[in-house]
Design an enzyme around this catalytic site. Sequence first.
Site, PDB file in Angstrom:
ATOM      1  CG  HIS A 118       5.455  -1.376   9.059  1.00 16.90           C
ATOM      2  ND1 HIS A 118       4.784  -1.655   7.887  1.00 16.90           N
ATOM      3  CD2 HIS A 118       4.514  -1.322  10.032  1.00 16.90           C
ATOM      4  CE1 HIS A 118       3.481  -1.746   8.141  1.00 16.90           C
ATOM      5  NE2 HIS A 118       3.291  -1.546   9.427  1.00 16.90           N
ATOM      6  CB  SER A 187      -2.332  -2.634  -0.797  1.00 14.90           C
ATOM      7  OG  SER A 187      -1.644  -3.106   0.349  1.00 14.90           O
ATOM      8  CG  ASN A 211      -2.862   2.976  -4.963  1.00 16.64           C
ATOM      9  OD1 ASN A 211      -2.476   2.305  -5.916  1.00 16.64           O
ATOM     10  ND2 ASN A 211      -2.701   2.579  -3.702  1.00 16.64           N
TER      11      ASN A 211
HETATM   12  C1  BJW Z   1       1.498   2.995  -6.466  1.00 21.09           C
HETATM   13  C2  BJW Z   1       2.532   3.103  -7.372  1.00 21.09           C
HETATM   14  C3  BJW Z   1       2.861   4.394  -7.770  1.00 21.09           C
HETATM   15  C4  BJW Z   1       2.297   1.016  -6.946  1.00 21.09           C
HETATM   16  N1  BJW Z   1       2.189   5.441  -7.290  1.00 21.09           N
HETATM   17  N2  BJW Z   1       0.835   4.047  -6.003  1.00 21.09           N
HETATM   18  C5  BJW Z   1      -6.932  -6.123  11.974  1.00 21.09           C
HETATM   19  C6  BJW Z   1      -7.641  -6.701  10.939  1.00 21.09           C
HETATM   20  C7  BJW Z   1      -7.051  -7.696  10.169  1.00 21.09           C
HETATM   21  C8  BJW Z   1      -5.751  -8.143  10.420  1.00 21.09           C
HETATM   22  C9  BJW Z   1      -5.062  -7.567  11.443  1.00 21.09           C
HETATM   23  C10 BJW Z   1      -5.645  -6.576  12.198  1.00 21.09           C
HETATM   24  N3  BJW Z   1      -4.714  -6.179  13.118  1.00 21.09           N
HETATM   25  C11 BJW Z   1      -3.604  -6.900  12.958  1.00 21.09           C
HETATM   26  C12 BJW Z   1      -3.772  -7.760  11.950  1.00 21.09           C
HETATM   27  C13 BJW Z   1      -2.735  -8.742  11.479  1.00 21.09           C
HETATM   28  C14 BJW Z   1      -1.716  -8.158  10.535  1.00 21.09           C
HETATM   29  C15 BJW Z   1      -2.446  -7.680   9.268  1.00 21.09           C
HETATM   30  O1  BJW Z   1      -2.753  -6.527   9.094  1.00 21.09           O
HETATM   31  N4  BJW Z   1      -2.665  -8.598   8.341  1.00 21.09           N
HETATM   32  C16 BJW Z   1      -3.334  -8.265   7.080  1.00 21.09           C
HETATM   33  C17 BJW Z   1      -2.434  -8.677   5.921  1.00 21.09           C
HETATM   34  C18 BJW Z   1      -4.669  -8.934   7.060  1.00 21.09           C
HETATM   35  N5  BJW Z   1      -0.983  -7.062  11.154  1.00 21.09           N
HETATM   36  C19 BJW Z   1       0.060  -7.298  11.935  1.00 21.09           C
HETATM   37  O2  BJW Z   1       0.450  -8.430  12.162  1.00 21.09           O
HETATM   38  C20 BJW Z   1       0.769  -6.110  12.529  1.00 21.09           C
HETATM   39  N6  BJW Z   1       0.955  -6.306  13.921  1.00 21.09           N
HETATM   40  C21 BJW Z   1      -0.035  -6.150  14.798  1.00 21.09           C
HETATM   41  O3  BJW Z   1      -1.117  -5.709  14.513  1.00 21.09           O
HETATM   42  O4  BJW Z   1       0.290  -6.538  16.065  1.00 21.09           O
HETATM   43  C22 BJW Z   1      -0.719  -6.533  17.076  1.00 21.09           C
HETATM   44  C23 BJW Z   1      -0.089  -6.989  18.382  1.00 21.09           C
HETATM   45  C24 BJW Z   1      -0.570  -6.453  19.553  1.00 21.09           C
HETATM   46  C25 BJW Z   1      -0.015  -6.857  20.755  1.00 21.09           C
HETATM   47  C26 BJW Z   1       1.028  -7.784  20.771  1.00 21.09           C
HETATM   48  C27 BJW Z   1       1.506  -8.310  19.602  1.00 21.09           C
HETATM   49  C28 BJW Z   1       0.939  -7.913  18.390  1.00 21.09           C
HETATM   50  C29 BJW Z   1       2.183  -5.984  11.947  1.00 21.09           C
HETATM   51  C30 BJW Z   1       2.192  -5.672  10.480  1.00 21.09           C
HETATM   52  C31 BJW Z   1       3.652  -5.616   9.984  1.00 21.09           C
HETATM   53  C32 BJW Z   1       3.751  -5.471   8.493  1.00 21.09           C
HETATM   54  N7  BJW Z   1       5.100  -5.747   8.087  1.00 21.09           N
HETATM   55  C33 BJW Z   1       5.439  -5.646   6.678  1.00 21.09           C
HETATM   56  C34 BJW Z   1       6.889  -6.215   6.401  1.00 21.09           C
HETATM   57  C35 BJW Z   1       7.931  -5.735   7.376  1.00 21.09           C
HETATM   58  C36 BJW Z   1       8.723  -4.565   6.973  1.00 21.09           C
HETATM   59  C37 BJW Z   1       9.562  -4.771   5.707  1.00 21.09           C
HETATM   60  O5  BJW Z   1      10.384  -5.688   5.639  1.00 21.09           O
HETATM   61  O6  BJW Z   1       9.418  -3.976   4.770  1.00 21.09           O
HETATM   62  O7  BJW Z   1       5.338  -4.286   6.242  1.00 21.09           O
HETATM   63  S1  BJW Z   1       4.264  -6.482   5.629  1.00 21.09           S
HETATM   64  C38 BJW Z   1       4.320  -5.323   4.306  1.00 21.09           C
HETATM   65  O8  BJW Z   1       3.000  -4.750   4.144  1.00 21.09           O
HETATM   66  C39 BJW Z   1       5.251  -4.200   4.786  1.00 21.09           C
HETATM   67  C40 BJW Z   1       4.476  -2.979   4.359  1.00 21.09           C
HETATM   68  O9  BJW Z   1       4.889  -1.856   5.106  1.00 21.09           O
HETATM   69  C41 BJW Z   1       3.040  -3.394   4.570  1.00 21.09           C
HETATM   70  C42 BJW Z   1       2.036  -2.591   3.770  1.00 21.09           C
HETATM   71  O10 BJW Z   1       2.213  -2.746   2.406  1.00 21.09           O
HETATM   72  P1  BJW Z   1       2.074  -1.494   1.434  1.00 21.09           P
HETATM   73  O11 BJW Z   1       3.093  -0.487   1.775  1.00 21.09           O
HETATM   74  O12 BJW Z   1       0.676  -1.047   1.415  1.00 21.09           O
HETATM   75  O13 BJW Z   1       2.529  -2.142   0.038  1.00 21.09           O
HETATM   76  P2  BJW Z   1       1.700  -3.040  -1.015  1.00 21.09           P
HETATM   77  O14 BJW Z   1       2.671  -3.738  -1.871  1.00 21.09           O
HETATM   78  O15 BJW Z   1       0.696  -3.863  -0.336  1.00 21.09           O
HETATM   79  O16 BJW Z   1       0.891  -1.943  -1.856  1.00 21.09           O
HETATM   80  C43 BJW Z   1       1.537  -1.027  -2.724  1.00 21.09           C
HETATM   81  C44 BJW Z   1       0.496  -0.081  -3.255  1.00 21.09           C
HETATM   82  O17 BJW Z   1       1.137   0.900  -4.051  1.00 21.09           O
HETATM   83  C45 BJW Z   1      -0.563  -0.751  -4.149  1.00 21.09           C
HETATM   84  O18 BJW Z   1      -1.862  -0.304  -3.750  1.00 21.09           O
HETATM   85  C46 BJW Z   1      -0.237  -0.233  -5.543  1.00 21.09           C
HETATM   86  O19 BJW Z   1      -1.391  -0.077  -6.359  1.00 21.09           O
HETATM   87  C47 BJW Z   1       0.386   1.101  -5.231  1.00 21.09           C
HETATM   88  N8  BJW Z   1       1.334   1.632  -6.210  1.00 21.09           N
HETATM   89  N9  BJW Z   1       2.974   1.827  -7.691  1.00 21.09           N
HETATM   90  C48 BJW Z   1       1.154   5.215  -6.404  1.00 21.09           C
HETATM   91  N10 BJW Z   1       3.839   4.595  -8.693  1.00 21.09           N
END
Ligand code: BJW
Length: 246
Positions: A118, A187, A211
């Site tokens: 990302h 997540s 997790n």
């Molecule tokens: C602990 C803990 C501890 C806490 N120990 N654990 C297929 C199906 C459905 C939807 C889509 C799909 N394909 C694409 C999509 C759309 C979309 C998507 O996935 N949406 C879903 C929300 C439904 N995806 C996109 O848009 C992506 N692009 C794409 O697919 O483009 C296709 C394309 C093709 C051709 C042309 C054009 C396009 C892009 C996704 C970009 C995500 N960006 C972000 C923000 C930007 C970066 C930033 O500023 O940081 O990335 S969103 C945000 O979520 C960030 C993260 O990297 C990402 C994931 O989150 P993460 O890391 O999992 O964090 P949390 O907060 O969700 O979870 C934390 C976890 O930690 C929890 O489980 C806690 O329990 C745990 N935890 N403390 C262990 N101590």
Amino acid sequence: MILEPGLLDRVRGAERVCVLTGAGVSAESGVQTFRGSAGTWEGHDPMRLASQEGFDADPELVWRWYRWRQERIFAAAPNAAHMTLADMEAHYAGFCLVTQNVDGLHARAGSRSVVELHGSIWRLRCPADGELVEIDRPVDEVPPRCRCGATMRPDVVWFGERMPEVPLEAAFRAAAECQVMFAVGTSAIVYPAAALPSLAKSSGAYVVEVNVEPTPISAYADAFLCGAAGELLPAIWSEVVLPKAL
Ligand code: BJW
């Protein structure tokens, strides 16, 4: 700590290991996760902060959020989970650390090769002329401007944006070829990153999830280790390497 039977043997015996990390791996460094009641998005619309449309509508708001995050990350230090993953890299012939995080904490912990799916909060990109600027501290100016006068954006991947091809291919290859896959602190709802552990599983890998709560991965993981990454990863790793050191 009681571990699943077979887990230590699989982790010890593997030659190719892939790790996917998410925001939870940095939580114990004081960097907020995105989702959940303690997440940075609580009470905010993610599309206003992490999409091109949101940025076009209000670049100052988006940059205030990014600068706030830069400040938090700048003040943070890698934790025991980051350190353990850096140690693991040296142990395996094939080791691929794929992160969704943009904070740079894996590199600061000593991981040499990190696939940043990302992007990075420490890089700015000019949408007008494509210039990339690496920074090592929070931006002074909000919003920051390129030499050409255009408003820079953070070089991260927002919703609806395509992942950069090289890291994406590296991540999918590593997931398809690994023998053990760790999913740590994610997540697992944001695609395509969320597809990596299931790809590994369907390619025959042993999947270990770490997790503090269950996620969609938990349903098919071979081992779900419930707890904080900064405690569990060092504990597992010490069990893995201890007999070799004796
Ligand atoms: C602990 C803990 C501890 C806490 N120990 N654990 C297929 C199906 C459905 C939807 C889509 C799909 N394909 C694409 C999509 C759309 C979309 C998507 O996935 N949406 C879903 C929300 C439904 N995806 C996109 O848009 C992506 N692009 C794409 O697919 O483009 C296709 C394309 C093709 C051709 C042309 C054009 C396009 C892009 C996704 C970009 C995500 N960006 C972000 C923000 C930007 C970066 C930033 O500023 O940081 O990335 S969103 C945000 O979520 C960030 C993260 O990297 C990402 C994931 O989150 P993460 O890391 O999992 O964090 P949390 O907060 O969700 O979870 C934390 C976890 O930690 C929890 O489980 C806690 O329990 C745990 N935890 N403390 C262990 N101590």
